[in-house]
Design a protein around this motif. Structure first.
Motif, PDB file in Angstrom:
ATOM      1  N   LYS A   1      44.748  29.049  38.679  1.00 19.24           N
ATOM      2  CA  LYS A   1      45.810  30.037  38.468  1.00 19.24           C
ATOM      3  C   LYS A   1      45.457  30.964  37.306  1.00 19.24           C
ATOM      4  O   LYS A   1      45.618  32.191  37.407  1.00 19.24           O
ATOM      5  CB  LYS A   1      47.141  29.346  38.196  1.00 19.24           C
ATOM      6  N   ASP A   2      44.978  30.407  36.213  1.00 17.42           N
ATOM      7  CA  ASP A   2      44.619  31.229  35.059  1.00 17.42           C
ATOM      8  C   ASP A   2      43.475  32.181  35.392  1.00 17.42           C
ATOM      9  O   ASP A   2      43.450  33.332  34.932  1.00 17.42           O
ATOM     10  CB  ASP A   2      44.225  30.341  33.882  1.00 17.42           C
ATOM     11  N   VAL A   3      42.514  31.701  36.171  1.00 14.80           N
ATOM     12  CA  VAL A   3      41.392  32.553  36.563  1.00 14.80           C
ATOM     13  C   VAL A   3      41.892  33.730  37.393  1.00 14.80           C
ATOM     14  O   VAL A   3      41.555  34.885  37.125  1.00 14.80           O
ATOM     15  CB  VAL A   3      40.342  31.743  37.349  1.00 14.80           C
ATOM     16  N   VAL A   4      42.709  33.455  38.410  1.00 10.53           N
ATOM     17  CA  VAL A   4      43.191  34.524  39.271  1.00 10.53           C
ATOM     18  C   VAL A   4      44.056  35.506  38.485  1.00 10.53           C
ATOM     19  O   VAL A   4      43.946  36.729  38.653  1.00 10.53           O
ATOM     20  CB  VAL A   4      43.967  33.950  40.468  1.00 10.53           C
ATOM     21  N   GLU A   5      44.908  34.995  37.615  1.00 13.97           N
ATOM     22  CA  GLU A   5      45.740  35.875  36.789  1.00 13.97           C
ATOM     23  C   GLU A   5      44.866  36.768  35.919  1.00 13.97           C
ATOM     24  O   GLU A   5      45.129  37.976  35.776  1.00 13.97           O
ATOM     25  CB  GLU A   5      46.677  35.047  35.910  1.00 13.97           C
ATOM     26  N   HIS A   6      43.821  36.217  35.351  1.00 16.36           N
ATOM     27  CA  HIS A   6      42.917  36.998  34.502  1.00 16.36           C
ATOM     28  C   HIS A   6      42.226  38.087  35.309  1.00 16.36           C
ATOM     29  O   HIS A   6      42.049  39.220  34.825  1.00 16.36           O
ATOM     30  CB  HIS A   6      41.889  36.072  33.859  1.00 16.36           C
ATOM     31  N   LEU A   7      41.840  37.765  36.526  1.00 16.76           N
ATOM     32  CA  LEU A   7      41.161  38.753  37.363  1.00 16.76           C
ATOM     33  C   LEU A   7      42.080  39.907  37.762  1.00 16.76           C
ATOM     34  O   LEU A   7      41.603  40.971  38.148  1.00 16.76           O
ATOM     35  CB  LEU A   7      40.596  38.086  38.614  1.00 16.76           C
TER      36      LEU A   7
ATOM     37  N   CYS B   1      34.946  38.361  47.459  1.00 13.31           N
ATOM     38  CA  CYS B   1      35.612  37.201  48.056  1.00 13.31           C
ATOM     39  C   CYS B   1      34.593  36.115  48.375  1.00 13.31           C
ATOM     40  O   CYS B   1      33.515  36.387  48.908  1.00 13.31           O
ATOM     41  CB  CYS B   1      36.340  37.621  49.330  1.00 13.31           C
ATOM     42  N   GLY B   2      34.949  34.872  48.039  1.00 16.74           N
ATOM     43  CA  GLY B   2      34.142  33.723  48.424  1.00 16.74           C
ATOM     44  C   GLY B   2      34.839  32.943  49.521  1.00 16.74           C
ATOM     45  O   GLY B   2      35.993  33.210  49.863  1.00 16.74           O
ATOM     46  N   ASN B   3      34.164  31.952  50.056  1.00 18.51           N
ATOM     47  CA  ASN B   3      34.764  31.174  51.140  1.00 18.51           C
ATOM     48  C   ASN B   3      36.006  30.416  50.679  1.00 18.51           C
ATOM     49  O   ASN B   3      36.975  30.285  51.430  1.00 18.51           O
ATOM     50  CB  ASN B   3      33.739  30.217  51.759  1.00 18.51           C
TER      51      ASN B   3
ATOM     52  N   HIS C   1      51.274  39.119  43.314  1.00 18.48           N
ATOM     53  CA  HIS C   1      50.086  39.879  42.903  1.00 18.48           C
ATOM     54  C   HIS C   1      48.807  39.057  43.020  1.00 18.48           C
ATOM     55  O   HIS C   1      47.721  39.601  43.153  1.00 18.48           O
ATOM     56  CB  HIS C   1      50.253  40.468  41.492  1.00 18.48           C
ATOM     57  N   HIS C   2      48.929  37.719  42.993  1.00 21.73           N
ATOM     58  CA  HIS C   2      47.750  36.887  43.237  1.00 21.73           C
ATOM     59  C   HIS C   2      47.347  36.986  44.706  1.00 21.73           C
ATOM     60  O   HIS C   2      46.159  37.122  45.032  1.00 21.73           O
ATOM     61  CB  HIS C   2      48.044  35.430  42.881  1.00 21.73           C
ATOM     62  N   LYS C   3      48.322  36.916  45.568  1.00 21.47           N
ATOM     63  CA  LYS C   3      48.040  37.036  47.001  1.00 21.47           C
ATOM     64  C   LYS C   3      47.457  38.411  47.314  1.00 21.47           C
ATOM     65  O   LYS C   3      46.530  38.531  48.125  1.00 21.47           O
ATOM     66  CB  LYS C   3      49.320  36.801  47.810  1.00 21.47           C
ATOM     67  N   LYS C   4      47.964  39.437  46.670  1.00 23.71           N
ATOM     68  CA  LYS C   4      47.462  40.795  46.884  1.00 23.71           C
ATOM     69  C   LYS C   4      45.992  40.890  46.471  1.00 23.71           C
ATOM     70  O   LYS C   4      45.165  41.479  47.186  1.00 23.71           O
ATOM     71  CB  LYS C   4      48.300  41.793  46.090  1.00 23.71           C
ATOM     72  N   LEU C   5      45.653  40.314  45.316  1.00 25.35           N
ATOM     73  CA  LEU C   5      44.265  40.327  44.858  1.00 25.35           C
ATOM     74  C   LEU C   5      43.362  39.624  45.866  1.00 25.35           C
ATOM     75  O   LEU C   5      42.298  40.146  46.239  1.00 25.35           O
ATOM     76  CB  LEU C   5      44.142  39.650  43.497  1.00 25.35           C
TER      77      LEU C   5
END
Length: 277
Positions: free
Chosen positions: A99-105, A119-121, A178-182
């Protein structure tokens, strides 16, 4: 292209390390299929950037991501122009802080830095779960509990006491829009001149325009043995190596951060590729 300072031997994947990753191949899971909608592919001119950096598979290792970015910002502080950072995918699963990684991105980068989050698998599979909650059983066998746990979901409790619907509702409620959007907007490939960045690799000898997202996310052989068999260099992650590997038209930089603590950063500048230590 590769610098003489860089490691040139694959030194084979250590058996103990490779054993950790065998279950990542996808051979026994329907999640090998990817979302039906093809992902965007980005193209840049080599003159657009004075330096290009690539970061290997992060897999929930938030503190390692921050360390990698600090290395890049410090290195590029001595340069002018614009830098490109290419994240090679697999931001979720395995490590404890997806979660922290995705939020940071999701956050903006400095003005002189352009960032592409490929995107990775694992990222594609996570988005498929969010779009098709009924995939939870197969997704869970593939991905484990770490990602959902990082979003505050007690998977163990829900599997023991909750219903299928309760699990699906918990997932839907916990993942920010916004995580799903990313995840949905991540491209599957970026090319900069004759350098190609993808998560896993490409089908050898096949034009880039004909490559399938499934291969870009999942391929191992025959790409690892044969290389791209095209007049270009492929920078990729996905298949873990004990040390960054330079050879047969490709550079592999997934050094298994969640298992080894080593998140590799590659720099390409003036057509020379080195690993930032």
């Amino acid at each position: 292209m590769p610098s003489s300072h860089a490691k040139r031997h694959q030194s084979s994947i250590k058996p103990t390390l490779f054993g950790v990753f065998e279950k990542l191949t996808g051979k026994r899971t329907p999640l090998l299929a990817v979302r039906g909608q093809p992902r965007q592919r980005l193209h840049f001119d080599a003159a657009d950037f004075s330096a290009i950096y690539a970061i290997g598979d992060i897999h929930g290792c938030y503190s390692k991501l921050l360390e990698a970015e600090r290395k890049i910002f410090e290195d590029f502080s001595r340069c002018t122009g614009t830098a490109l950072i290419v994240m090679l995918g697999d931001y979720v699963d395995r490590g404890s802080s997806s979660k922290d990684v995705v939020e940071h991105l999701c956050k903006p980068t400095p003005e002189n830095i352009k960032q592409v989050t490929l995107c990775g698998n694992h990222d594609d599979a996570f988005l498929r779960l969010l779009e098709e909650p009924g995939l939870f059983p197969s997704w869970y066998r593939f991905a484990g509990m770490e990602t959902l746990k990082s979003y505050g979901i007690d998977v163990t409790y829900l599997l023991k006491h909750g219903s299928k619907r309760a699990i699906e509702r918990a997932i839907s409620d916990a993942i920010p829009a916004h995580h799903k959007k990313l995840l949905a907007e991540m491209p599957s490939m970026v090319t900069v001149g004759d350098i190609v960045f993808v998560h896993a690799g490409i089908r050898p000898g096949i034009a880039l325009s004909e490559q399938r997202d499934r291969d870009l996310f999942w391929i191992r052989e025959p790409f690892l043995t044969r290389g791209p068999e095209l007049p270009l260099l492929v920078v990729h992650g996905h298949t873990p190596v004990a040390q960054p590997f330079f050879g047969n038209g490709r550079i592999a930089i997934d050094t298994g951060a969640f298992a080894t603590g080593k998140l590799t950063v590659l720099r390409i500048m003036n057509r020379q590729a080195i690993v930032l230590r």
